[in-house]
Design an enzyme around this catalytic site. Structure first.
Site, PDB file in Angstrom:
ATOM      1  N   SER A   1      16.051   6.598  -8.396  1.00  0.00           N
ATOM      2  CA  SER A   1      16.087   8.058  -8.553  1.00  0.00           C
ATOM      3  C   SER A   1      14.803   8.703  -7.995  1.00  0.00           C
ATOM      4  CB  SER A   1      16.324   8.385 -10.030  1.00  0.00           C
ATOM      5  OG  SER A   1      16.703   9.718 -10.181  1.00  0.00           O
TER       6      SER A   1
ATOM      7  N   HIS B   1      24.358   7.043 -13.444  1.00  0.00           N
ATOM      8  CA  HIS B   1      22.940   7.090 -13.082  1.00  0.00           C
ATOM      9  C   HIS B   1      22.103   6.119 -13.915  1.00  0.00           C
ATOM     10  CE1 HIS B   1      19.860   9.072 -10.762  1.00  0.00           C
ATOM     11  NE2 HIS B   1      19.129   9.275 -11.830  1.00  0.00           N
TER      12      HIS B   1
END
Ligand SMILES: *[C@@H]1O[C@H](CO)[C@@H](O)[C@H](O)[C@H]1NC(C)=O
Ligand SMILES: *[C@@H]1O[C@H](CO)[C@@H](O)[C@H](O)[C@H]1NC(C)=O
Ligand SMILES: *[C@@H]1O[C@H](CO)[C@@H](O)[C@H](O)[C@H]1NC(C)=O
Ligand SMILES: *[C@@H]1O[C@H](CO)[C@@H](O)[C@H](O)[C@H]1NC(C)=O
Length: 395
Positions: A166, A369
Site C-alpha cells: 500500500s 486490502h
C-alpha cells in the site's frame, strides 16, 4: 448485503457483552499481542538485530535485521500507520519469517513517526510540532534512501530487493520519481496492493471528503500526531478490540467497509494480535496528503494552498509525481476485492510505469486490502508469487 448487515449487528452486540466479560475476568491475552518485532523474530526461531538509521534531515529510524545470505537482501516497508510488525505478526506463516527461513537477508523498515521511529537528533516528538511536519513524501525522499544506503553498505551489494504494501509501495514511486539515482539501487520492487492513484476507491474517497473538516479541527486542537501509543483513541481501540470476538467485530466495523469484506481471510483468534500492533503513530499531514491524492484523482505532491504552492512548485496546484522517471523493475500484485488499491487504479499506474515486469492478480475472489498483511492463507496464495519473483532476480 443483508447477511453482512445482520452479522454486523449480531457481532457488535456480542462484542459489547464479551468486552464486559473480558474486562473483569482478567482474561489473559495472547503473548504475541505484546511482543515487539525482535521478540517475535526470536520466538519464531530467528536471530534479530536492531539498527538505528539516521536520515539526512535528522530522523532516527529503527531498522530490524534478520541476518541471512548477504547477497540477497530484502527490505520490507509496511502500509500507512503500520510498522515492520505487520510483516511478522503472523509468526511462522508471516513473510519476514518465511523469507528468513529461505535464507534471505531480511530488513524491516520503520518510517519516521511510527512507534519504533519517534526519534530525531534535535526535535522532540512530544514537544516540537516540527517533528511531525512530514507526509509519505518524506518517507519517499528521505527514509527510503537512508534504509537503502544503509543496507547496501552493510551487505556490500549494489542492489536491494524491496517489498512494499500500500503506502509502502507509494513511497518507492516517490523515491524513483524524486531521486531517480535510486532506481538503480533497487533490484526488484514487489508492490503488494500498489497505491498511487486512488480515484476509483469509493471507500477512500468517501472518507477523504471529510478530511478538510477533520484537518481544520486537528489544526485548531494543535494535534500533529495521531494514534500515539499513549493516546486515548489507541488505548480505547486496544482495550475494546482485545478479545477474539470483539477484535473481529472491530475488523468488521472499521476495516472491512474500507478495505473489502473477507470473512475468511482473517480468523477471530488472530484479530486481537493484528490490532494490538496496528495502527501506530502517524502525522496529521500524512493523512491530509493521502486525502488530497484521493480527492484530486491524480498522484500529486502535497497541496500547501495556492500561495505556498507557487513559492514551492511554481504552480497554483501541486505537480504530479513523475511516474515515467520510475525506471526500477516493478512487479504489481493485486487482490480482486481490494477496495483501496482497486484494479482500475492499478491499471492506470501500470500504464504510466516504464518497467513493469509482471502484474499478478491473486486467485481468491475475496482477497482484500488487509489480507496482504494479515491474511491467514498468505503462505499459500501470496508468498509463492513473491518467492518466484525474487528468485527470478538471482539466476
Ligand atoms: C524489543 O524487546 C526487547 C526485549 O524486551 C528489548 O530489548 C528491545 O529494546 C525492544 N525493541 C524495541 C525496538 O522496542
Ligand atoms: C515455527 O516453526 C519452526 C519450524 O520451522 C518450529 O520449530 C517452531 O516450533 C515454530 N514456532 C512456533 C511458535 O510455532
Ligand atoms: C508513553 O508514556 C510513557 C510514560 O509516560 C512514556 O515513557 C513513553 O515514552 C510514551 N510513549 C509514547 C509513544 O508517547
Ligand atoms: C519525467 O521523467 C522523464 C524520464 O526521466 C522525463 O523525460 C520527463 O521530462 C519528465 N517529465 C516531467 C514533467 O518532468
Amino acid at each position: 448485503m443483508m447477511d453482512f448487515a445482520l452479522e454486523w449487528v449480531a457481532l457488535f452486540m456480542l462484542s459489547l457483552f464479551m468486552n464486559d466479560l473480558s474486562s473483569d475476568s482478567g482474561m489473559v491475552s495472547h503473548e504475541d499481542t505484546t511482543l515487539n518485532f525482535t521478540e517475535l523474530a526470536i520466538k519464531y526461531g530467528q536471530t534479530c538485530e536492531e539498527h538505528d538509521v539516521i536520515t539526512e534531515d535528522g530522523y532516527i529510524l529503527k531498522l530490524f535485521h534478520i541476518p541471512g545470505d548477504k547477497t540477497r537482501p530484502v527490505l520490507l516497508i509496511s502500509g500507512n500507520m503500520g510498522s515492520a510488525d505487520e510483516y511478522i505478526v503472523r509468526g511462522n506463516t508471516s513473510l519476514a519469517i518465511a523469507l528468513a527461513k529461505a535464507n534471505y537477508d531480511v530488513w524491516g523498515g520503520n518510517v519516521r513517526g511510527c512507534k519504533y521511529s519517534r526519534r530525531h537528533l534535535t526535535l522532540d516528538p512530544d514537544v516540537d510540532d516540527g517533528f511531525w511536519d512530514f507526509s509519505f513524501h518524506e518517507y519517499g525522499i528521505y527514509d527510503m534512501p537512508a534504509f537503502i544506503d544503509y543496507i547496501l553498505t552493510d551487505t556490500e551489494q549494489k542492489q536491494v530487493n524491496v517489498i512494499g504494501f500500500s503506502i509502502g509501495t507509494t513511497v518507492f514511486y516517490i523515491l524513483g520519481s524524486e531521486r531517480p539515482e535510486y532506481n538503480e539501487k533497487v533490484k526488484i520492487k514487489i508492490s503488494l496492493a500498489p497505491a498511487a492513484y486512488l480515484s476509483h476507491s469509493v471507500s477512500v474517497s468517501a472518507v477523504s471528503v471529510f478530511a478538510p473538516i477533520i484537518n481544520r479541527f486537528l489544526l485548531r486542537a494543535g494535534q500533529e500526531e495521531l494514534y500515539s501509543e499513549n493516546s486515548t483513541t489507541i488505548r480505547l481501540i486496544r482495550r475494546v478490540c482485545s478479545t477474539p470476538l470483539s477484535a473481529y467485530v472491530c475488523l468488521i466495523l472499521f476495516f472491512f467497509p474500507i478495505c473489502g469484506y473477507d470473512s475468511k481471510g482473517i480468523e477471530p483468534d488472530f484479530a486481537p494480535i493484528a490490532i494490538a500492533h496496528y495502527p501506530t503513530s502517524v502525522s496529521r499531514k500524512n493523512l491530509l496528503h493521502l486525502s488530497q491524492v484521493a480527492n484530486s484523482k491524480r498522484f500529486p505532491k502535497f497541496d500547501y494552498g495556492v500561495e505556498e504552492n507557487i513559492a514551492r512548485y511554481g504552480s497554483e496546484s501541486p505537480p504530479n509525481y513523475n511516474l515515467t522517471a520510475v525506471t526500477m523493475k516493478v512487479a504489481l500484485i493485486s487482490g480482486k476485492n481490494d477496495l483501496i488499491s482497486t484494479l482500475p487504479d492499478v491499471k492506470l499506474l501500470k500504464a504510466k510505469l516504464p518497467n513493469v515486469v509482471d502484474h499478478i492478480i491473486l486467485k481468491p475472489k475475496r482477497f482484500n486490502h488487509i489480507d496482504f498483511t494479515w491474511g491467514k492463507n498468505n503462505h499459500k496464495v501470496l508468498f509463492p508469487h513473491i518467492f518466484e519473483l525474487l528468485e527470478s532476480q538471482h539466476v
